[in-house]
Design a protein around this motif. Structure first.
Motif, short mmCIF file in Angstrom:
data_model
loop_
_atom_site.label_atom_id
_atom_site.label_comp_id
_atom_site.label_asym_id
_atom_site.label_seq_id
_atom_site.Cartn_x
_atom_site.Cartn_y
_atom_site.Cartn_z
N ALA A 112 1.76 16.11 4.00
CA ALA A 112 0.89 15.75 5.12
C ALA A 112 -0.20 14.77 4.68
O ALA A 112 -0.48 13.78 5.37
CB ALA A 112 0.26 17.02 5.70
N ILE A 113 -0.80 15.03 3.53
CA ILE A 113 -1.87 14.15 3.04
C ILE A 113 -1.31 12.77 2.69
O ILE A 113 -1.88 11.73 3.06
CB ILE A 113 -2.56 14.77 1.81
CG1 ILE A 113 -3.24 16.08 2.19
CG2 ILE A 113 -3.58 13.80 1.21
CD1 ILE A 113 -3.74 16.88 1.00
N ALA A 114 -0.17 12.75 1.99
CA ALA A 114 0.44 11.47 1.62
C ALA A 114 0.88 10.70 2.86
O ALA A 114 0.69 9.47 2.94
CB ALA A 114 1.64 11.71 0.70
N GLY A 115 1.46 11.39 3.82
CA GLY A 115 1.91 10.73 5.04
C GLY A 115 0.75 10.13 5.82
O GLY A 115 0.84 9.00 6.32
N ALA A 116 -0.34 10.87 5.94
CA ALA A 116 -1.51 10.35 6.65
C ALA A 116 -2.08 9.13 5.93
O ALA A 116 -2.42 8.12 6.57
CB ALA A 116 -2.57 11.44 6.77
N GLY A 117 -2.16 9.20 4.61
CA GLY A 117 -2.66 8.06 3.85
C GLY A 117 -1.79 6.83 4.03
O GLY A 117 -2.29 5.72 4.24
N PHE A 118 -0.47 7.02 4.00
CA PHE A 118 0.43 5.89 4.14
C PHE A 118 0.38 5.31 5.55
O PHE A 118 0.43 4.09 5.74
CB PHE A 118 1.86 6.31 3.80
CG PHE A 118 2.86 5.21 3.92
CD1 PHE A 118 2.87 4.16 3.01
CD2 PHE A 118 3.79 5.20 4.95
CE1 PHE A 118 3.80 3.12 3.13
CE2 PHE A 118 4.72 4.17 5.07
CZ PHE A 118 4.72 3.14 4.15
N GLY A 119 0.31 6.17 6.56
CA GLY A 119 0.24 5.69 7.94
C GLY A 119 -0.97 4.81 8.18
O GLY A 119 -0.88 3.77 8.83
N VAL A 120 -2.11 5.23 7.64
CA VAL A 120 -3.32 4.42 7.76
C VAL A 120 -3.16 3.11 6.98
O VAL A 120 -3.55 2.03 7.44
CB VAL A 120 -4.55 5.20 7.26
CG1 VAL A 120 -5.77 4.31 7.12
CG2 VAL A 120 -4.85 6.37 8.19
N LEU A 121 -2.57 3.21 5.80
CA LEU A 121 -2.45 2.05 4.92
C LEU A 121 -1.62 0.93 5.55
O LEU A 121 -2.02 -0.24 5.51
CB LEU A 121 -1.83 2.48 3.59
CG LEU A 121 -1.65 1.37 2.54
CD1 LEU A 121 -3.01 0.88 2.05
CD2 LEU A 121 -0.80 1.88 1.38
N ILE A 122 -0.47 1.26 6.12
CA ILE A 122 0.40 0.20 6.63
C ILE A 122 -0.20 -0.49 7.85
O ILE A 122 -0.04 -1.71 8.03
CB ILE A 122 1.82 0.73 6.92
CG1 ILE A 122 1.80 1.91 7.89
CG2 ILE A 122 2.53 1.09 5.64
CD1 ILE A 122 3.18 2.33 8.37
N VAL A 123 -0.89 0.28 8.70
CA VAL A 123 -1.51 -0.35 9.87
C VAL A 123 -2.71 -1.20 9.44
O VAL A 123 -2.89 -2.33 9.89
CB VAL A 123 -1.94 0.71 10.89
CG1 VAL A 123 -2.71 0.07 12.05
CG2 VAL A 123 -0.72 1.44 11.43
N ALA A 124 -3.54 -0.65 8.56
CA ALA A 124 -4.71 -1.40 8.09
C ALA A 124 -4.29 -2.66 7.35
O ALA A 124 -4.94 -3.71 7.45
CB ALA A 124 -5.56 -0.52 7.18
N GLY A 125 -3.18 -2.59 6.59
CA GLY A 125 -2.72 -3.76 5.87
C GLY A 125 -2.31 -4.88 6.80
O GLY A 125 -2.72 -6.04 6.62
N SER A 126 -1.52 -4.56 7.82
CA SER A 126 -1.10 -5.58 8.78
C SER A 126 -2.29 -6.13 9.55
O SER A 126 -2.40 -7.34 9.79
CB SER A 126 -0.07 -5.00 9.74
OG SER A 126 1.08 -4.56 9.05
N GLN A 127 -3.18 -5.25 9.95
CA GLN A 127 -4.39 -5.68 10.64
C GLN A 127 -5.23 -6.57 9.74
O GLN A 127 -5.80 -7.58 10.17
CB GLN A 127 -5.20 -4.46 11.08
CG GLN A 127 -6.47 -4.79 11.85
CD GLN A 127 -7.26 -3.55 12.20
OE1 GLN A 127 -6.88 -2.43 11.83
NE2 GLN A 127 -8.36 -3.71 12.91
N GLY A 128 -5.28 -6.22 8.48
CA GLY A 128 -6.10 -6.97 7.53
C GLY A 128 -5.63 -8.39 7.34
O GLY A 128 -6.45 -9.31 7.19
N VAL A 129 -4.31 -8.61 7.35
CA VAL A 129 -3.81 -9.98 7.22
C VAL A 129 -4.32 -10.84 8.38
O VAL A 129 -4.77 -11.97 8.19
CB VAL A 129 -2.27 -10.01 7.16
CG1 VAL A 129 -1.76 -11.45 7.12
CG2 VAL A 129 -1.77 -9.25 5.95
#
Length: 221
Positions: A112-129
């Motif tokens: 659950a912790i890893a999944g939440a971290g990854f979900g935030v990461l992929i959206v923030a990464g695309s938004q960040g570009v």
């Protein structure tokens, strides 16, 4: 929303973002394929782990842009990697335990912790570009970002199978946590103001419509 307008200043933050997200992607997909491989004695445990993992990936994505606006791109990417690394460590340690009781709960908690971290990461990464790169270079930047992160996916998935055959989940957990820590450190090269404030990616934070002065005309005699 803070952003970089000078294309010459984009390279280092963009490279840092791409590197940080790629480390997270590789770690996640290694974990994704590792646990089912190591729990062949109890396929239900592996299936439950993947189910919890992916449910948490999906659940957090909608709220991620708001987190970036509130805390900045750098803080969110670094925090997401810390969560992903912590989840990988917990799941790795619990992956060698029994498929029931406290060990099973710990395994699902790590997922659950890893999944939440990854979900935030992929959206923030695309938004960040989109926030980092000015309009003229955005298409090329998205293509490069997508290529590098896709290669990380291609690396991580088979790596999980190989790690499961050659090493223990605990070994992966420790290595994954260290890698995510390095990714979080790379994210510190993103300027602290990027992404903070505003109501959507790519805006300056002031969404008000500017007032237009009305022209006045004097009546001719």
């Amino acid at each position: 929303m803070g952003r970089i307008e000078n294309s010459g200043e984009v390279r280092v933050p963009f490279a840092a973002l791409t590197a940080a997200v790629s480390v997270g992607v590789a770690t996640f997909f290694t974990l994704y394929s590792l646990i089912p491989v190591t729990r062949t004695d109890n396929p239900g445990a592996g299936s439950a782990f993947v189910g919890v993992l992916m449910t948490c990936v999906i659940a957090v994505q909608v709220g991620t842009p708001a987190l970036v606006r509130r805390f900045s791109l750098r803080a969110v990417v670094a925090g997401a990697l810390v969560a992903l690394g912590a989840g990988a460590l917990v799941a790795g340690i619990a992956g060698t335990g029994a498929a029931s009781g406290a060990a099973f709960v710990a395994l699902l908690t790590g997922g659950a912790i890893a999944g939440a971290g990854f979900g935030v990461l992929i959206v923030a990464g695309s938004q960040g570009v989109g926030v980092l790169v000015p309009g003229a270079g955005l298409g090329r930047a998205l293509g490069l970002y997508g290529l590098v992160t896709a290669l990380s996916t291609a690396l991580g998935s088979p790596a999980g199978v190989q790690v499961g055959v050659s090493f223990t989940p605990t070994t992966f957990g420790v290595v994954g946590a260290v890698l995510c820590g390095l990714g979080a450190a790379a994210a510190l090269w993103i300027p602290a103001s990027i992404g903070r404030g505003g109501s959507a990616a790519g805006t300056t934070g002031d969404t008000r419509t500017p007032s237009v002065p009305r022209a006045t005309h004097e009546a001719e005699p």
